[in-house]
Design a protein around this motif. Sequence first.
Motif, mmCIF file in Angstrom:
data_model
loop_
_atom_site.group_PDB
_atom_site.id
_atom_site.type_symbol
_atom_site.label_atom_id
_atom_site.label_comp_id
_atom_site.label_asym_id
_atom_site.label_seq_id
_atom_site.Cartn_x
_atom_site.Cartn_y
_atom_site.Cartn_z
ATOM 1 N N UNK A 486 0.829 -1.210 0.000
ATOM 2 C CA UNK A 486 0.000 0.000 0.000
ATOM 3 C C UNK A 486 0.862 1.258 0.000
ATOM 4 N N UNK A 487 1.956 1.229 0.800
ATOM 5 C CA UNK A 487 2.844 2.393 0.857
ATOM 6 C C UNK A 487 3.550 2.612 -0.478
ATOM 7 N N UNK A 491 1.799 6.730 -0.535
ATOM 8 C CA UNK A 491 2.174 6.816 0.882
ATOM 9 C C UNK A 491 0.962 6.743 1.804
ATOM 10 N N UNK A 492 1.107 5.975 2.873
ATOM 11 C CA UNK A 492 -0.002 5.763 3.807
ATOM 12 C C UNK A 492 -0.108 6.964 4.746
ATOM 13 N N UNK A 493 -1.286 7.547 4.810
ATOM 14 C CA UNK A 493 -1.532 8.685 5.689
ATOM 15 C C UNK A 493 -2.131 8.184 7.013
ATOM 16 N N UNK A 494 -1.936 8.953 8.058
ATOM 17 C CA UNK A 494 -2.425 8.559 9.381
ATOM 18 C C UNK A 494 -3.937 8.349 9.389
ATOM 19 N N UNK A 495 -4.656 9.179 8.626
ATOM 20 C CA UNK A 495 -6.116 9.059 8.632
ATOM 21 C C UNK A 495 -6.597 7.793 7.925
ATOM 22 N N UNK A 510 6.934 -1.423 13.537
ATOM 23 C CA UNK A 510 7.911 -2.505 13.381
ATOM 24 C C UNK A 510 8.608 -2.422 12.027
ATOM 25 N N UNK A 511 7.844 -2.146 10.981
ATOM 26 C CA UNK A 511 8.421 -2.057 9.636
ATOM 27 C C UNK A 511 9.413 -0.898 9.553
ATOM 28 N N UNK A 512 9.102 0.212 10.210
ATOM 29 C CA UNK A 512 10.025 1.352 10.232
ATOM 30 C C UNK A 512 11.281 1.008 11.023
ATOM 31 N N UNK A 513 11.088 0.356 12.174
ATOM 32 C CA UNK A 513 12.239 -0.003 13.018
ATOM 33 C C UNK A 513 13.194 -0.942 12.302
ATOM 34 N N UNK A 514 12.657 -1.783 11.413
ATOM 35 C CA UNK A 514 13.487 -2.737 10.674
ATOM 36 C C UNK A 514 13.958 -2.200 9.327
ATOM 37 N N UNK A 515 13.707 -0.924 9.054
ATOM 38 C CA UNK A 515 14.203 -0.309 7.831
ATOM 39 C C UNK A 515 13.435 -0.670 6.588
ATOM 40 N N UNK A 516 12.255 -1.258 6.743
ATOM 41 C CA UNK A 516 11.467 -1.654 5.568
ATOM 42 C C UNK A 516 10.712 -0.443 5.014
ATOM 43 N N UNK A 517 10.127 0.372 5.891
ATOM 44 C CA UNK A 517 9.445 1.590 5.487
ATOM 45 C C UNK A 517 10.127 2.788 6.139
ATOM 46 N N UNK A 518 9.860 3.967 5.597
ATOM 47 C CA UNK A 518 10.348 5.204 6.199
ATOM 48 C C UNK A 518 9.177 6.056 6.660
ATOM 49 N N UNK A 519 9.334 6.612 7.850
ATOM 50 C CA UNK A 519 8.277 7.435 8.436
ATOM 51 C C UNK A 519 8.621 8.897 8.239
ATOM 52 N N UNK A 520 7.671 9.641 7.671
ATOM 53 C CA UNK A 520 7.794 11.080 7.533
ATOM 54 C C UNK A 520 6.543 11.721 8.140
ATOM 55 N N UNK A 532 7.075 -3.883 -3.988
ATOM 56 C CA UNK A 532 6.637 -4.377 -2.682
ATOM 57 C C UNK A 532 5.627 -5.511 -2.812
ATOM 58 N N UNK A 533 4.917 -5.579 -3.943
ATOM 59 C CA UNK A 533 3.910 -6.620 -4.119
ATOM 60 C C UNK A 533 4.531 -8.012 -4.147
ATOM 61 N N UNK A 534 5.818 -8.100 -4.414
ATOM 62 C CA UNK A 534 6.467 -9.414 -4.460
ATOM 63 C C UNK A 534 6.828 -9.959 -3.075
ATOM 64 N N UNK A 535 6.533 -9.186 -2.042
ATOM 65 C CA UNK A 535 6.822 -9.658 -0.687
ATOM 66 C C UNK A 535 5.893 -10.784 -0.259
ATOM 67 N N UNK A 536 4.782 -10.953 -0.961
ATOM 68 C CA UNK A 536 3.830 -11.988 -0.548
ATOM 69 C C UNK A 536 3.155 -12.598 -1.757
#
Length: 806
Positions: A486-487, A491-495, A510-520, A532-536
């Motif tokens: 989805x990101x 980009x995924x918004x808080x709302x 967790x994804x941010x902590x592991x460097x998979x996504x970035x939080x802005x 990213x669709x190939x992750x699953x």
Amino acid sequence: MESDELLDVLLAGGRRAERATHVRHVPAREGVREPWPAWADTDLVRGYRALGVDSPWRHQAQAAQAAWAGRHTVLATSTGSGKSLAYWLPALSAVRGRAAEAALDPGRIESARRRASVLYLCPTKALAADQLAALDRLLTAAQVRDVRVATCDGDTSTDERRWVRDHADVVLTNPDFLHFSFLPQHERWSRLLASLQYVVLDECHAFRGVFGAHVALVLRRLRRLAAAYGASPTFVLASATTADPAASAARLLGVDPHEVESVTEDASPAGRKTVVLWEPPELPGYGPDASTPWASLLPDEDPWATPGEPETRPRRTATAEVADLLADLVVHGGRTLAFTRSRRAAESVATATREHVAHADPSLRATVQAYRGGYLPEERRALEHAIRSGSLRALATTNALELGVDISGLDAVLIAGWPGTRVSFWQQAGRAGRAGADGLVALVAREDPLDTYLVHHPEAVLDVPVEATAFDPTNPYVLAPHLCAAAAERPIRAEELPLFGDRALAVLDDLVANGVLRRRSSGWYWTHAEPASRLTDLRGAGGNPVRVVETDTGRVLGTVDAAAADATLHPGAVYVHQGATFVVDELHQADDVALATRRDVDFGTWAKWLSTTAIVDVHDERHWGPVAWYLGTVDVTSQVLGFHRKHLPDLRVLGYEDLELPPRTLRTSSVWWTVPASVLEEAGVTLEALPGALHAAEHASIGLLPLLATCDRWDLGGLSTALHPDTGEATVFVHDAHPGGAGFAERGFHLGATWLTATRSAIADCRCTTGCPACVQSPKCGNANNPLDKAAALRLLDAVLRHATA
């Protein structure tokens, strides 16, 4: 043919009457019609009338009205009740209405409106192709030429996809295409997304377990992107009869149940249906002196016999019995589907039936065929057309025909072995007597304790509600890769977090902590180069299908799933395709190709394999005194070691050949508990009774875990052993049946006492004496539900649970 006449054919005028353990007559039902809604497109109504639909059934009209009013709608009625009219009438009326509005005043830019678009999703490509053919018939009958319909999936060429993106009003596809192509490339599909008015989900009861959780998250991603393009589509879901369809539909869509209109009362006519539970006869002769072809295959005594109980004799196989019954129905003019549990069984039933009917009339051989997964699409379409038209009288099929491919006018359905769930049973049974005609359904038991129990306890099949559809889209193991996808799409918004459930924020952290996504400050971003669709993989297929190619001609015969290729396409394997036998010369695993040569042989091949479960690491553990519980990673390894050649039809062993094939390993998450000798002694479980006690406890615990982990029984696997090499003690494993795990075993670990208490209660409260499907028998047991010891399992669980509370 009337159901009484069909039943007499099965009973052979009374000569087979003792094989019918139960006969239930379901009375006929009158249909209730409603007038066409005022908003329905008049041309479409004319087209339906030309096809013989004078007016809709009440459930069709109710569901169509709810969808037209913009309410998400689920229609859960029987097979053959005409669910497709309920979604195509509002959807196509909307397409045509918006097209007319767009042309009202082309000179005024402010009056311009987009044509409405429709997305149709179903579990299989075959069903999408069937719906395309049905839509073509409707639009042709209606003389409508301004609605553009197309299928689009992984087999669609680049040029065809471009036309679909630019011009199609109705796109028929599947969730896999949505996940891998449509959503990641949403900019290319902006025309369709911006005008998306209806999304149809057909056969939505098939979206269960981990697959259902994946599909639910794909639909949330679709809703999110449609909203970004200014659309808020209405979802219309068609389902077999299931428990609480509104709740299942709401969970699939990510909305509150009160937002879903549920239509469950079937108003279509139904003929009188006769349901027969059937047990094949005992084989003639038993023991070393028996003068039968099977004598060499039979043991001197039944190893599972209980002292003082009558000796159990082996019975004829369900496939052999079904072939006989199917042949009799064909000779008497009946049109029949015979459902089998495997591709091999479908081919076997078709071949044997052709041989039987040839004795009565050689011309009937051509009226019997097999139908299964792995056939080429054009072969499947030809078979579907032939059974519809009546040029075929019988198809022996796997569950590939269980879903909604429109095949009507059948007299009978034979089911070789319990299909696993009551939903599947009634889906298959619903193929008989469609369009208000009489029908016959016969469930023929395999030689398996589960099947034997069911045909002697009709209430367990006929008087129990169908199962609920279980899946959990908030499972973090499934949710994480979809949040990444989805990101990457936007980009995924808080709302937007409520769309993905209460666990979304924690998983994103967790994804941010592991460097998979970035939080802005503006949201969460995917910043990697790979898609990213190939992750699953939505279906967890575990590799590409293996193509079976004829060595001499290069002709593609069909495909086999990667997981089954080693056991069915090894060198020397016999591959059967529509009664013709081929012997595999080579299996090229790197290229996903098996080469086979056409040969007439009088034998089949049966692979021998070894499965092991090895502990990789332990993530957590807890102790109940001497009983230990563990959560960790395991390797579940299967390896084909060789194969037997067996003469047909008597299954006499002709020889054995070793193979050198690599092992296949599934690394996944597992929970396991160990029981030392002191606890076994405390429980009074002897070494002789231990395998049956552990096996019964394993089955029952797998059956109960879905109640706690919101999964499906088919999402789990297990192993029980009296002495495991990694633990040195009696051990029961329950593992996720998906690469990397899906969180179900972890849930079982944290709820261990609750889980085992429920397991013990399910076994103890069951009124059976020695075990049944309601407690310790499993529909997916690879050991034919042997050995099982209900009483010893209860003593074992009692002892284990005493330590839990000590």
